[in-house]
Design a protein around this motif. Structure first.
Motif: not given
Lengths: 247, 231
Positions: A67, A77, A79, A86, A90, A134, A136, A150, A152
């Motif tokens: 992750r 990063l 996740a 995710f 990526k 997610n 992140y 951060y 979200d």
């Protein structure tokens, strides 16, 4: 959760079909999920950890997921949430980095720019009511400056000395408030690892969706380094003294 | 955009079954307008439920024409709204070779917000700057762009604590012998802003950490940061 149902405008309906077709549906929640990501600033840069579990509800479905993702030489990063989303992210970030490489202009995309790009994608998707499910954590060193941010599924963004997602927000952050906040510059790598491992240990004790197999990563002036999976030493003898737990 | 049939998801749903695109991240912003200045004050705490996200995440922004946009509500929307407004202010500068006036920007903000009538910016902004006569101007809005020029205004999680205090100390409504037309001096406004926030921090869990105060006058924007309670 009920799926969100939307009716397509008639111009987007396939010809020959009645207008009242089956409405388009969207997944209304995460399916395969990762739990907490914990990260904070220390003297040399940013340190971050996440375990290797991707759960399917309460089933520990995939036990060796990574992750933590190296976006570029200076950006890391982490996740939490839907692992499918995710993977999509990526790919998207790889595209961005490839495009930057193709420009061949001697410019690098710094951590702040990657963070902004990620935030804009997240905000765009929430505004389309089709969020990427997610949270992140972005960490990196941008022009000698440590960046820890951060974002979200709502597009909420913030930066802080210590950042965590999900259950980590409840459990790791109070520990990090005491041990990191306001003294990030004094923390050596050795101490940072000890603090982080303590957080991950408590999370493993208390979070039913956590796994005692995790990766740790750091970003320093030397670049991004993601560890191989490792385990923490645990002690379950306390359990004996908890009324109603065992004997 | 992805399409999928609804999967029988193993979601650990606890009651709620509809996703809302909005969050209230707490925090408070106030503005007080004077004869030749205007003051904006906001705390810097950002919350999500009972969790404090960050102790220092400013929600008042200086724009390129020396106006200050103070916000409260959903930070995702607030930051985007501020970016959009700043872009428009810069486009104006490039097009006309002068800065946009605060009253013009105030109307632009109203229109920008009303443009999102069907999915509003969940933001309650206060825009502060000087008008064409050099007087302090503060504009207060609701989430869909209704606007009003005011002498004082407070929005956010502590607005119910602070606004009555401003009604009493700034507007001096319904007070025998008081002159409701009188505007506050800088020192008075500063003291009232600080007192309002220290008091609100006592009772409102979403307000605290640091207080950023902007004073805008003909000389420019003066910013000062003070500490509030961190609990």
């Amino acid at each position: 959760m009920d799926p969100v149902t939307l009716e397509l405008p008639h111009t987007l309906q396939r010809p020959g079909h009645a207008v009242a077709q089956e409405p388009m549906t969207r997944p209304a929640g995460p399916i395969v999920t990762g739990t907490s990501v914990v990260a904070f600033k220390y003297r040399d840069g940013i340190i971050m950890a996440a375990d290797c579990l991707a759960s399917y509800g309460s089933l520990a479905r995939f036990r060796s997921e990574n992750r933590l993702f190296k976006v570029n030489e200076t950006t890391l990063l982490g996740a939490a949430g839907d692992m499918g989303d995710f993977q999509y992210m990526k790919h998207k970030l790889e595209d961005v980095m490839t495009h930057e490489y193709d420009m061949d202009d001697g410019q690098r995309l710094g951590t702040k720019s990657v963070y902004k790009c990620l935030s804009n994608i997240m905000y765009g998707r929430r505004t389309a009511i089709n969020p990427l499910w997610n949270a992140y954590v972005v960490g990196g060193v941008d022009g000698g400056e440590r960046v820890l941010g951060y974002v979200d599924l709502y597009g909420t963004t913030y930066t802080a000395d210590a950042v965590a997602t999900g259950f980590g927000k409840q459990i790791a952050i109070p520990m990090l408030r005491r041990r990191v906040e306001g003294r990030a510059d004094e923390i050596s790598e050795e101490e940072a690892v000890a603090i982080l491992d303590d957080c991950m240990r408590v999370l493993f004790y208390r979070d039913c969706r956590a796994l005692n197999k995790l990766r740790r990563a750091k970003v320093t002036a030397q670049g991004v380094e993601i560890s191989e999976p490792y385990s923490l030493e645990t002690n379950w003898t306390y359990a004996e003294s908890i009324v109603g737990y065992g004997a | 955009m992805r399409t999928a049939t609804a999967v029988a998801a193993p979601i650990e749903a606890h009651g709620h079954n509809h996703w809302s695109p909005y969050v209230d991240n707490g925090g408070t912003t106030l503005a007080i307008a004077g004869e030749d200045y205007v003051l904006v004050a906001s705390d810097t705490r950002q919350s999500d439920g009972y969790a404090i996200n960050s102790r220092y995440e400013p929600k008042a922004f200086v724009l390129s024409n020396n106006a200050v946009l103070g916000t409260s509500g959903c930070v995702a929307d607030a930051k985007r709204l501020c970016e959009v407004l700043e872009q428009r202010a810069q486009l104006y500068q490039h097009k006309h070779d002068r800065q946009i006036s605060t009253p013009a920007l105030a109307r632009l903000l109203s229109n920008t917000m009303y443009n999102r009538r069907m999915l509003p910016y969940y933001v309650f902004p206060v825009l502060a700057g000087l008008d064409s006569e050099g007087r302090g101007a503060a504009y207060a809005y609701d989430a869909i762009g209704s606007m009003e020029r005011v002498t004082n205004s407070c929005f956010g999680s502590a607005e119910t604590l602070i606004q009555p205090f401003l009604d009493n100390q700034v507007a001096r409504n319904n007070q025998r012998g008081a002159d409701p037309e009188r505007l506050l001096t800088r020192q008075e406004a500063l003291k009232i802003a600080i007192d309002a926030f220290t008091s609100a921090t006592e009772r409102d869990i979403y307000t605290g950490d640091y207080l950023e105060i902007f004073i805008i006058d003909a000389a420019g924007v003066h910013k000062e940061t003070r500490e509030l309670k961190h609990d």
